[in-house]
Design a protein around this motif. Structure first.
Motif, short mmCIF file in Angstrom:
data_model
loop_
_atom_site.label_atom_id
_atom_site.label_comp_id
_atom_site.label_asym_id
_atom_site.label_seq_id
_atom_site.Cartn_x
_atom_site.Cartn_y
_atom_site.Cartn_z
N UNK A 75 23.37 -22.90 71.86
CA UNK A 75 23.21 -22.79 70.41
C UNK A 75 23.28 -21.33 69.93
N UNK A 76 22.67 -20.41 70.65
CA UNK A 76 22.61 -19.01 70.23
C UNK A 76 23.66 -18.12 70.91
N UNK A 118 25.35 -9.76 68.54
CA UNK A 118 24.27 -8.78 68.43
C UNK A 118 24.40 -7.70 69.50
N UNK A 119 24.68 -8.11 70.73
CA UNK A 119 24.82 -7.14 71.81
C UNK A 119 26.00 -6.20 71.54
N UNK A 120 27.07 -6.72 70.94
CA UNK A 120 28.23 -5.89 70.64
C UNK A 120 27.95 -4.95 69.47
N UNK A 170 9.34 -7.01 70.78
CA UNK A 170 8.95 -7.82 69.62
C UNK A 170 9.95 -7.77 68.47
N UNK A 171 10.47 -6.58 68.12
CA UNK A 171 11.36 -6.47 66.97
C UNK A 171 12.68 -7.19 67.22
N UNK A 172 13.23 -7.01 68.40
CA UNK A 172 14.49 -7.68 68.72
C UNK A 172 14.29 -9.19 68.76
N UNK A 173 13.19 -9.62 69.35
CA UNK A 173 12.90 -11.05 69.40
C UNK A 173 12.80 -11.64 67.99
N UNK A 174 12.05 -10.96 67.13
CA UNK A 174 11.90 -11.44 65.76
C UNK A 174 13.23 -11.47 65.03
N UNK A 175 14.04 -10.44 65.20
CA UNK A 175 15.32 -10.38 64.50
C UNK A 175 16.28 -11.45 64.98
N UNK A 176 16.26 -11.76 66.28
CA UNK A 176 17.12 -12.82 66.81
C UNK A 176 16.70 -14.19 66.27
N UNK A 177 15.42 -14.48 66.33
CA UNK A 177 14.94 -15.77 65.83
C UNK A 177 15.28 -15.97 64.36
N UNK A 228 19.55 -9.80 63.22
CA UNK A 228 19.63 -8.77 64.25
C UNK A 228 20.95 -8.02 64.31
N UNK A 229 22.02 -8.61 63.81
CA UNK A 229 23.35 -8.01 63.98
C UNK A 229 23.59 -6.92 62.93
#
Length: 435
Positions: A317-318, A325-327, A347-354, A358-359
């Motif tokens: 799904x993700x 995001x990694x790119x 924490x910040x990356x996790x929150x932004x991905x959810x 994040x991109x």
């Protein structure tokens, strides 16, 4: 002439006139639909959707109707299924009544009405009928008084609602408390450290548990004391990081007069469990609706445990968003192989991905730490969950939480979105549990 003869004679006339199809010899007339479950009332925050459900035997068709205050019923466009998900509610929808005409081979039947109410508190917090006033609670001899309130609206008796708590006492001994709401509605809470307060619905004490086929939920709490015998303090939250099992909310009374409420909003306490599931499925759509069935009717599991985890049917799904995001951010850390489960605490990356924010070029350092310290002010809660893929499981529980504050995933406290609260000199904690 007998009544039976009159009925058969009338049927014969109607058949002859072509107004009624003839029945095969010996066949009984088709049965009219019988409604076995009526639409129930709903309580919403402005912007939420109501879900009305009818259950009927011998039914082949449905048409829902809405009657706003002062107006007659009008057909709801597209309202042709047993479950109706309304448009987002406005303040002017308060008092609107919903009913449905159920049709079948033997005729039609109109249901009773389910009324849509806008809740009395704008933040969605339950009224005192769900969380009783703190003044009714006995004073504590230890740190604070726990009060357990049956908020199932009559669906479950106090004798079938339970709570349990495990902690170490001052001598280091493990203490286990487990009681029904009827047996022990109050508990004088000592200092317990970090622990979980579990609540259950079960037929008896021997049946309580935390398995996939148990009705349970929990709160996280930490009750301690400042150094040198200073003031006691509490830190606690409701959480949906693991699952949703029961409607739970709490009211914390602090020594300085502060009162704070967190947890599920009043609408989830009012809803029948079937309505909660159908609302979740209808609002989120595929693939979330299929994943929600895994533990139903006992609860709704978090995505990583409900098909979105490694090797699950929705494990990809993700994937494309993670690649993006990694790119875009130039990340060099390992990509998550389970559902947004990062190898290190970020924490910040996790929150932004959810939350699907994040991109953003320059937002993160290559190691996943936050580079732009103003990131969350640039991405307020109104921007969260705005595109696919997002953690819509988390979004749903935020939408249906008091003040929209909830723990929907690990590190959901980023941008001040969690249900976590704390204070010194706590006096009482009311825990309301529904079904």
């Amino acid at each position: 002439m007998t009544e039976a003869f009159t009925v058969h004679a009338l049927r014969g006339v109607l058949v002859s006139a072509g107004l009624l199809a003839a029945l095969p010899a010996g066949a009984a007339p088709a049965a009219a639909p019988v409604i076995t479950g009526q639409p129930q009332w709903q309580v919403l925050q402005v912007g939420q959707r109501a879900g009305f459900l009818v259950k009927a035997d011998n039914a082949t068709g449905y048409q829902w109707y809405a009657a706003r205050p002062g107006s007659g019923p009008t057909a709801v466009p597209g309202g042709t299924a047993p479950f109706l998900l309304t448009a987002p509610a406005a303040q002017g929808d308060d008092g609107t009544q919903y009913s449905v005409i159920v049709t079948g081979p033997g005729g039609s039947t109109r249901s009773g009405t389910g009324t849509l109410y806008i809740g009395p508190n704008a933040d969605g917090s339950p009224p005192d009928s769900v969380l009783a006033a703190a003044g009714d609670i006995p004073a504590a001899r230890n740190v604070m008084t726990l009060a357990f309130l049956n908020a199932s609206l009559g669906r479950v008796p106090d004798s079938q609602m339970f709570w349990s708590l495990q902690y170490r006492d001052g001598s280091g001994n493990t203490v286990k408390e487990a009681h029904s709401f009827a047996e022990k509605p109050y508990f004088d809470l000592p200092k317990v450290g970090g622990t979980r307060l579990y609540v259950y619905v079960a037929p008896d004490a021997a049946s309580i548990g935390t398995g996939q086929k148990n009705y349970f939920d929990f709160l996280e709490l930490n009750v301690g004391q400042d150094a040198n015998n200073g003031p006691y303090w509490i830190n606690m939250d409701t959480t949906r990081v693991d699952r949703w099992g029961l409607p739970v909310a709490f009211r914390l009374q602090c020594g300085d007069g502060t009162v704070v409420e967190r947890g599920d909003d009043v609408g989830l306490f009012v809803d029948d469990r079937d309505v909660t599931l159908m609302k979740y499925q209808a609002e989120l759509g595929s693939p979330w609706n299929a994943a929600a069935q895994q533990s139903w009717p006992y609860g709704i599991d978090e995505p990583g445990a409900a098909g979105f985890g490694k090797n699950g049917p929705y494990s990809g799904y993700y994937s494309s968003y993670i690649d993006e995001v990694w790119r875009v951010d130039g990340l060099t850390i390992p990509k998550p192989t389970n559902f947004l489960d990062l190898a290190t605490q970020l924490p910040d990356l996790s929150g932004a991905l959810n939350r699907h924010v994040a991109a953003v070029t320059g937002a993160f350092n290559p190691d996943g730490t936050l580079a732009d310290k103003s990131f969350w002010s640039k991405h307020p809660p109104t921007s969260f969950y705005g595109a696919i893929p997002s953690n819509f499981y988390s979004a749903f529980w935020h939408e249906h939480a008091i003040s929209h504050l909830q723990y929907g995933f690990p590190y959901d406290d980023d941008a001040s979105q969690s249900s976590d609260v704390g204070c010194k000199k706590p006096q009482s904690l009311i825990v309301g549990v529904g079904f």
